[in-house]
Design an enzyme around this catalytic site. Structure first.
Site, short mmCIF file in Angstrom:
data_model
loop_
_atom_site.label_atom_id
_atom_site.label_comp_id
_atom_site.label_asym_id
_atom_site.label_seq_id
_atom_site.Cartn_x
_atom_site.Cartn_y
_atom_site.Cartn_z
N GLU A 182 -4.91 2.71 -5.15
CA GLU A 182 -4.09 1.85 -6.01
C GLU A 182 -4.14 2.39 -7.43
OE1 GLU A 182 -2.16 -0.23 -4.93
OE2 GLU A 182 -2.95 -1.19 -3.13
N CYS A 205 0.87 -1.17 0.00
CA CYS A 205 0.00 0.00 0.00
C CYS A 205 0.91 1.22 0.00
CB CYS A 205 -0.91 -0.03 1.23
SG CYS A 205 -1.85 1.47 1.56
#
Length: 235
Positions: A108, A2
């Site tokens: 993302e 992440c």
């Protein structure tokens, strides 16, 4: 994953959502944290349990032990759940540095299958828009006047599945509320923590996502517009 996430809501809202069964140390005001574009290398509020009390501490997102720095290895921001409990880098953190990162969602970038240079950011969040809690492992000294240079934390990641794999093949490890609280407890063994991380993960189909503007790619952009849905995404 992440590499960016949002920590927007108030401390009180996060704790109300988690409903901890141990005392929280510190003040709770009604001010939102208000970070729409949290990036590595910055200090992030980290929820951790010391003895029988919960604490929130600002800890650097990134971990680089002295031996890794001497070897010229850059700080790491994520740890794979498949290897974190046993690998040289993260085993000590897994044993005694488990924590949670409060969040409202994460970002993302989806690549165009025909042109890797074309990427489209997406914001991913729980379908009910409630706070989520990333599993994290850390090393820090909350009472130190001068924190050691290798203090920091990483977010634990797991493999994506179902619809989320279309965006990215990894995602932050988000466990159920009960498992998250057990994860925090110093009484939880490293072996039990592995079970929690494997068997009590919130399934991918409870998350949803939408495309957002590319402004999120610049860490200096940090406002509510970052998470707004856009029309006609590139991918």
């Amino acid at each position: 994953m992440c590499g960016r996430f949002a920590q927007i809501d108030t401390r009180e809202k996060y704790l109300e959502s988690l409903r901890p069964d141990v005392e929280f140390v510190g003040g709770l005001d009604g001010e939102p944290v208000g970070r729409y574009n949290v990036s590595p290398g910055t200090r992030v509020l980290l929820l951790n349990q010391r003895e029988d009390k919960l604490h929130l501490d600002p800890v650097l997102w990134g971990y680089q032990p002295a031996w890794a720095k001497e070897a010229g290895r850059p700080p790491l921001i994520n740890a794979r759940v498949e290897t974190a409990a046993s690998g040289r880098m993260f085993k000590p953190l897994w044993t005694s540095g488990r924590a949670l990162v409060m969040a409202d969602g994460w970002y993302e970038w989806k690549k165009d299958p025909d042109n890797a240079k074309i990427k489209q950011p997406y914001f991913i969040y729980h379908e009910n828009k409630e706070p989520i809690f990333f599993a994290a492992i850390s090393r820090f000294h909350p009472d130190a006047l001068d924190a050691p240079e290798d203090d920091g934390f990483v977010i634990v990641t797991a493999a994506s599945d179902k619809g989320l794999v279309d965006i990215h093949d990894r995602r932050p490890l988000v466990m159920t509320r009960e498992a998250s609280l057990e994860w925090l407890s110093p009484d939880t063994t490293p072996e039990r923590a592995e079970e929690l991380a494997k068997d009590f993960v919130i399934p991918a189909d409870e998350f949803t996502f939408h495309p957002v503007g590319k402004a999120v790619g610049n860490i200096h952009n940090d406002n509510a517009g970052i998470i707004e849905r856009i029309d006609n995404p590139a991918v």
